[in-house]
Design an enzyme around this catalytic site. Structure first.
Site, PDB file in Angstrom:
ATOM      1  N   GLU A   1      -3.346  -0.164   6.699  1.00  0.00           N
ATOM      2  CA  GLU A   1      -3.298   1.211   6.190  1.00  0.00           C
ATOM      3  C   GLU A   1      -4.698   1.816   6.174  1.00  0.00           C
ATOM      4  O   GLU A   1      -4.889   2.994   6.518  1.00  0.00           O
ATOM      5  CB  GLU A   1      -2.700   1.233   4.790  1.00  0.00           C
ATOM      6  CG  GLU A   1      -2.586   2.624   4.206  1.00  0.00           C
ATOM      7  CD  GLU A   1      -1.903   2.646   2.845  1.00  0.00           C
ATOM      8  OE1 GLU A   1      -1.915   3.713   2.197  1.00  0.00           O
ATOM      9  OE2 GLU A   1      -1.358   1.603   2.429  1.00  0.00           O
TER      10      GLU A   1
ATOM     11  N   THR B   1       2.058   4.372  -5.977  1.00  0.00           N
ATOM     12  CA  THR B   1       1.302   5.021  -7.039  1.00  0.00           C
ATOM     13  C   THR B   1       2.192   5.562  -8.147  1.00  0.00           C
ATOM     14  O   THR B   1       3.272   6.098  -7.900  1.00  0.00           O
ATOM     15  CB  THR B   1       0.460   6.168  -6.455  1.00  0.00           C
ATOM     16  OG1 THR B   1      -0.332   5.667  -5.379  1.00  0.00           O
ATOM     17  CG2 THR B   1      -0.450   6.765  -7.505  1.00  0.00           C
TER      18      THR B   1
ATOM     19  N   ALA C   1      -1.137   4.496 -12.639  1.00  0.00           N
ATOM     20  CA  ALA C   1      -1.538   3.359 -11.802  1.00  0.00           C
ATOM     21  C   ALA C   1      -1.724   3.823 -10.367  1.00  0.00           C
ATOM     22  O   ALA C   1      -0.758   4.182  -9.696  1.00  0.00           O
ATOM     23  CB  ALA C   1      -0.488   2.252 -11.863  1.00  0.00           C
ATOM     24  N   GLY C   2      -2.984   3.839  -9.917  1.00  0.00           N
ATOM     25  CA  GLY C   2      -3.276   4.233  -8.547  1.00  0.00           C
ATOM     26  C   GLY C   2      -3.837   3.057  -7.770  1.00  0.00           C
ATOM     27  O   GLY C   2      -3.103   2.199  -7.288  1.00  0.00           O
TER      28      GLY C   2
ATOM     29  N   ILE D   1       3.809  10.585  -3.392  1.00  0.00           N
ATOM     30  CA  ILE D   1       4.522   9.814  -2.378  1.00  0.00           C
ATOM     31  C   ILE D   1       4.704  10.638  -1.107  1.00  0.00           C
ATOM     32  O   ILE D   1       5.442  11.624  -1.089  1.00  0.00           O
ATOM     33  CB  ILE D   1       5.893   9.342  -2.906  1.00  0.00           C
ATOM     34  CG1 ILE D   1       5.718   8.618  -4.245  1.00  0.00           C
ATOM     35  CG2 ILE D   1       6.574   8.457  -1.878  1.00  0.00           C
ATOM     36  CD1 ILE D   1       4.744   7.466  -4.224  1.00  0.00           C
TER      37      ILE D   1
ATOM     38  N   GLY E   1      -6.464   3.604  -1.563  1.00  0.00           N
ATOM     39  CA  GLY E   1      -7.502   2.987  -2.374  1.00  0.00           C
ATOM     40  C   GLY E   1      -8.716   3.889  -2.411  1.00  0.00           C
ATOM     41  O   GLY E   1      -9.265   4.229  -1.364  1.00  0.00           O
TER      42      GLY E   1
ATOM     43  N   GLY F   1     -19.600  30.165   9.585  1.00  0.00           N
ATOM     44  CA  GLY F   1     -19.804  31.265   8.655  1.00  0.00           C
ATOM     45  C   GLY F   1     -18.518  31.600   7.916  1.00  0.00           C
ATOM     46  O   GLY F   1     -17.724  30.720   7.575  1.00  0.00           O
ATOM     47  N   GLY F   2     -18.288  32.886   7.687  1.00  0.00           N
ATOM     48  CA  GLY F   2     -17.105  33.324   6.954  1.00  0.00           C
ATOM     49  C   GLY F   2     -15.806  32.931   7.622  1.00  0.00           C
ATOM     50  O   GLY F   2     -14.798  32.666   6.945  1.00  0.00           O
TER      51      GLY F   2
END
Length: 394
Positions: free
Chosen positions: A259, A141, A145-146, A172, A381, A356-357
């Site tokens: 991957e 990447t 550009a990804g 990376i 991707g 909850g919290g």
């Protein structure tokens, strides 16, 4: 409820066992559980503060045979199948760990070297990865550009016995730790996809290579996700993976299926863990004089989550078996990646709500799982790109 009481180690075994898990795979998973608990989970806060695991984690894992489990023994690996790599990945997901970049190191980079490296390259690099002496990364990447890898701008120009590389990489994994980086470059910018090559950068002996900052992410604080810079970086021409220019794009596309399977198995194991932890919590947490489990909403939410997790397990098991048999296609791998990561994020969100919290507190595993899960819809991707790939096969 104490944090240690909610640890994945207390999750009872399920009656369903994946068919791809033979005795050796199950035994390796148990070994990985123990290793991760003592060497990684026990040091989580420190690893998160320093944004990387200690180098000794890699070496100890190598000594135990947890690295490169499916790489042939002639190259220093464990000689198993990819099922053994998946057993370690599942253990990481059960522990809720996102700091140790095992998946990139053993599940991705080692297989680029095995599939495409020359014999000299495989003998030179793989034993170092298997022992943990070296850590591996893959630099695809870029800032612009990804998912569209054909758009990369990093350039490698042949100059005598070297390639001179210029460009920037971002997001990376293992970026600060890596000694070996499979780097995606353009060797012929005019040739489109056929101008893409993979060059292996030995980072500790590469003039012109500079590591940038560790990136401040929403989740995965213990992972050394980094920027990398190549400023007239000189790499020996013999480090061109496979020795032939222009093969990189095809190599990437072939390995991306594996991957994406890694993303899928991690998502499923995390979903199963989330359901187990949440079920245990609601049965012990009281509200209005009774346990949360006594409320129909809690039961129905968990029933739905348990069903989703089981459907996901059956789906990923099918894909794993196809991969082990050599038949996992690009379309199915894209389905695995987008649907399982999507369900992962939704399921962990629903489970967190039942805490909850406390679910918003990072001392509870469910909170860290919630943070860490989100990136899975983007890396390997984006899910939108995956759906586009699936649609092309319809």
């Amino acid at each position: 409820m104490a944090l240690e009481h909610l640890s994945p180690s207390n999750i009872s075994a399920r009656s369903y066992t994946s068919a791809w898990k033979d005795e050796s795979v199950l035994a390796l998973g148990e070994l990985a559980d123990e290793f991760i608990a003592t060497e990684i989970a026990a040091h989580r806060e420190r690893f998160e503060e320093q944004h990387r695991v200690d180098a000794q984690v890699w070496r100890k894992a190598g000594e135990l045979g947890l690295l490169c489990c499916s790489i042939p023994t002639e190259y220093g690996g464990g000689g198993g199948t990819f099922a053994h790599e998946l057993a370690v990945l599942e253990a990481l997901a059960r522990a809720g760990d996102s700091s140790w970049g095992f998946g990139v190191h053993s599940g991705i980079v080692a297989h680029y070297l095995l599939a495409y490296g020359t014999e000299e390259q495989k003998h030179r690099w793989l034993p170092k990865l298997a022992s943990g002496e070296w850590v591996a990364a893959v630099a695809m990447t870029e800032p612009d550009a990804g998912s569209d890898l054909k758009a990369i701008r990093t350039r490698a120009v042949r100059d005598g016995d070297d390639y001179v590389i210029n460009g920037n990489k971002i997001f990376i994994s293992n970026g600060q730790s890596a000694n070996l980086i499979v780097t995606v470059v353009k060797t012929d910018p005019a040739a489109g996809a056929k101008g893409v090559s993979l060059i292996v950068v030995e980072a500790d002996q590469c003039p012109g290579f500079v590591r940038g900052r560790v990136l401040d992410k929403v989740g995965q604080p213990g992972a050394d996700t980094s920027e990398l810079f190549f400023q007239d970086a000189r790499v020996p021409a013999g480090n061109l993976l496979g020795g032939v220019e222009g093969k990189g794009f095809g190599q990437l596309m072939t390995q991306l299926a594996q991957e994406r399977l890694i993303v899928g198995i991690t998502a499923v194991a995390s979903m199963e863990t989330a359901v187990a932890l949440t079920t245990e919590y609601v049965k012990t947490r009281s509200m209005f004089g009774k346990s949360l489990w006594d409320f129909q909403n809690s039961k129905f939410v968990l029933a739905e989550c348990a069903t989703t997790a089981h459907v996901a397990r059956v789906f990923v098991d099918s894909a794993i078996q196809r991969h082990l048999d050599g038949f996992l296609d690009t379309t199915t791998a894209a389905m695995v990646k987008w649907w399982l990561s999507d369900q992962h994020v939704k399921l962990v969100d629903r489970c967190l709500q039942l805490f909850g919290g406390y679910g918003y507190m990072r001392e509870y595993p469910i909170a860290r799982m919630y943070q860490d899960a989100r990136a899975s819809m983007i890396f390997a991707g984006s899910n939108e790109t995956m759906k586009d790939l699936v649609s092309r096969a319809l």
